[in-house]
Scaffold this motif. Structure first.
Motif, mmCIF file in Angstrom:
data_model
loop_
_atom_site.group_PDB
_atom_site.id
_atom_site.type_symbol
_atom_site.label_atom_id
_atom_site.label_comp_id
_atom_site.label_asym_id
_atom_site.label_seq_id
_atom_site.Cartn_x
_atom_site.Cartn_y
_atom_site.Cartn_z
ATOM 1 N N TRP A 112 0.866 -1.099 0.040
ATOM 2 C CA TRP A 112 0.055 -0.118 0.103
ATOM 3 C C TRP A 112 0.905 1.266 0.015
ATOM 4 N N ARG A 216 -7.742 -0.568 -1.513
ATOM 5 C CA ARG A 216 -7.747 -0.354 0.011
ATOM 6 C C ARG A 216 -7.405 -1.905 0.756
ATOM 7 N N ASP A 230 -11.636 -4.926 -4.581
ATOM 8 C CA ASP A 230 -11.702 -3.663 -5.164
ATOM 9 C C ASP A 230 -11.930 -3.480 -6.870
ATOM 10 N N ARG A 338 -8.503 -2.693 6.803
ATOM 11 C CA ARG A 338 -7.993 -2.136 5.294
ATOM 12 C C ARG A 338 -7.630 -0.671 5.520
ATOM 13 N N PRO A 340 -6.859 3.045 3.671
ATOM 14 C CA PRO A 340 -7.376 3.877 2.799
ATOM 15 C C PRO A 340 -7.178 3.861 1.448
ATOM 16 N N ALA A 341 -8.002 4.066 0.514
ATOM 17 C CA ALA A 341 -7.430 4.183 -0.749
ATOM 18 C C ALA A 341 -6.622 5.317 -0.864
#
Length: 365
Positions: A112, A216, A230, A338, A340-341
């Protein structure tokens, strides 16, 4: 020769496919931990990427302060536009804590951190594991090719046959039978999508930077399933492809112990169920375990026949024992871990990169 199309576009390798692809417009992310340092597999991945010459390589590195300088020095020896993103750097940890995003480390968290930066720097983003022992120069172009044809997301699939044995145990003994049990009770698009991939737990995928900004990921081993969840929402069936990468050889894990397949199954299951519930699907957890066992035992019989057909060693009793270990992972999800985007995150990817770089420089002096 197998050439069947699935619900999602399936790109086969009929005879050494080497499709043209915009590698210069892509950023390749390679998550690594200290245990990958100077390994033969990681060495092969990085030296092969030298011949592919992507726009940039970002190594998402998790390592302690006493190892990071040595590892970064080794990574600098490759003839690549390569940036080391030290994911466990003290300054990065502080920035995440200040943003309310502190928490446990894991593969999903590392990837991420790199995704946000990669989406800023390239039109396309490719993610590849560092433990592929037969990594080939065709891997990046094959994953990128669907994106150059208008797809938004592409996922690798491959065979896991090594040393005269079938591997890919978590996928074929847990994920596939579990999805079959779910599909029997829930005839809905999200279940069909999650079951449409020939190797849903493959660590290799590619996506447009726009889709990447919407991901995410959970912090740990649920990364691959979370990415599919997603992708279902953003790309759907029409804009998704899967690509044949041939035969893969990876590190193997024990079922038990820390970070073993049993622990991975729990994280995969939690992410899967969270994805389903987020799409309005609420499994009957009380009966799902038994329905999974039935589907998995049928799969064992099928794999036993397939192994015998190919003259492979197959331990039916061992596979059945694994089913029981995996069945304990079937329970309602609890915490949502998760991240965050990046499209919504209260952080700037370049700020994370600067903090990681400054911390790394301090530990290389």
């Amino acid at each position: 020769m197998e050439y069947v199309q699935e619900r999602i576009a399936t790109l086969h390798d009929f005879d050494g496919a080497t499709p043209p692809a915009p590698t210069d417009r892509a950023v390749v992310i390679v998550p690594m931990t200290a245990r990958d340092h100077a390994s033969l597999a990681a060495e092969r991945v990085l030296s092969t990427l030298e011949t592919v010459d992507p726009g940039q390589v970002i190594v998402a590195l998790r390592a302690d302060t006493d190892r990071v300088g040595e590892i970064a020095g080794w990574l600098s020896s490759f003839d690549l536009s390569l940036e080391v993103l030290w994911c466990s750097a003290p300054a990065v940890e502080t920035a995440l804590a200040d943003a309310g995003l502190d928490g446990r480390h894991g593969k999903g968290r590392d990837v991420w951190l790199a995704l946000g930066l990669a989406a800023e720097r390239g039109e396309y983003v490719v993610v590849h594991d560092a433990d592929t022992e037969n990594y080939a120069p065709t891997h990046v172009p094959r994953l990128l090719f669907p994106l150059s044809r208008g797809f938004a997301f592409s996922k690798a699939y491959y065979a896991r046959v090594e040393n005269d044995r079938l591997y890919g145990r978590l996928f074929r003994l847990f994920y596939v039978p579990l999805l079959r049990a779910l599909a029997d009770a829930h005839d809905v698009p999200v279940v069909e999508y999650l079951g449409a991939f020939r190797y849903a737990l493959a660590g290799e995928f590619a996506a447009t930077s726009g889709l990447v900004r919407q991901l995410r990921p959970p912090r740990g081993w649920g990364l691959e399933v979370g990415t599919l969840g997603d992708a279902f929402e953003v790309a759907g069936f029409a804009n998704t492809a899967q690509v044949d990468l041939g035969m893969h050889e990876h590190d193997h894990r024990a079922v038990g112990g820390s970070d073993g397949l049993g622990d991975m199954a729990r994280e995969v299951a939690a992410t899967l169920f969270r994805t389903l519930e987020g799409n309005g699907v609420h499994p009957d957890y009380a009966s799902l375990g038994d329905r999974y066992r039935t589907a998995a035992r049928t799969a064992v019989d099928q794999y036993a026949a397939d192994a015998a057909f190919n003259g492979l060693t197959y331990e039916r009793a061992n596979e059945r024992t694994q089913i029981e270990a995996y069945a304990s992972a079937i329970e309602p999800p609890v915490d949502d871990d998760r991240l965050p985007a990046w499209a919504d995150a209260a952080l700037e990817p370049d700020r994370i990169a600067t903090l990681a770089s400054e911390s790394l420089a301090d530990h290389r002096r």
